[in-house]
Design an enzyme around this catalytic site. Structure first.
Site: not given
Length: 163
Positions: A11, A87, A95
């Site tokens: 998140c 989220c 990422c």
């Protein structure tokens, strides 16, 4: 896939949803799953309302801490088998490259930390987030992962995110 799995819940702030998911899976998934959580921009603290939900569910809170996702991307970190974003902001971010090339899915949960209102309304938002995560994790744990091929697992973890 092997019989022991590492799961990372991501998140943005790592202050509520990913923390609760980590605790739920570490309780329900023992001994086959080890959960971790992290944030792309950690807030520096865990929300007391999230800790309250863990205490109500009788989940341990010792050792719960706010973490940056770079901790999980280090070569010496455990190899993740699954990475779930919980989220929408984290799902849209670039990422890190996770060691081991884990399977990924987005399990978006409304952010209870964004709820303004009475103490009761805020508590309900955190409870609703907890229950949504608990349900998804329970569905995930029902998958016969060791007997499924990767494409089927990917289809199923994506489907769980839409529950």
């Amino acid at each position: 896939m092997p019989g022991r799995y590492n799961v990372l819940f991501l998140c943005t702030g790592n202050s509520a949803r990913s923390i609760m998911a980590e605790a739920i899976l570490n309780r329900k998934g023992t001994p086959n799953f080890t959960a971790h959580s992290a944030g792309s921009h950690p807030t520096g603290r865990v929300r007391p309302e999230a800790l309250q939900q863990l205490e109500i569910a009788k989940l341990p809170i010792d050792g719960v801490r706010n973490k940056d996702w770079s901790e999980s991307a280090k070569p010496e970190s455990p190899k993740m088998d699954f990475v779930f974003t919980v989220c929408d902001n984290a799902a849209k971010e670039v990422c890190p490259i996770w060691p081991g090339r884990p399977m990924t899915a987005h399990w978006g949960v409304p952010d209870p930390a964004n709820v303004a209102g009475t103490a009761g309304q805020i508590e309900r938002a955190f409870r609703d987030a907890f229950l949504m995560l608990d349900r998804r994790i329970s569905l995930f744990l029902c998958l016969p992962i060791s007997s499924l091929d990767k494409l089927t697992i990917q289809t199923e973890i994506d489907r769980i995110g839409h529950q």
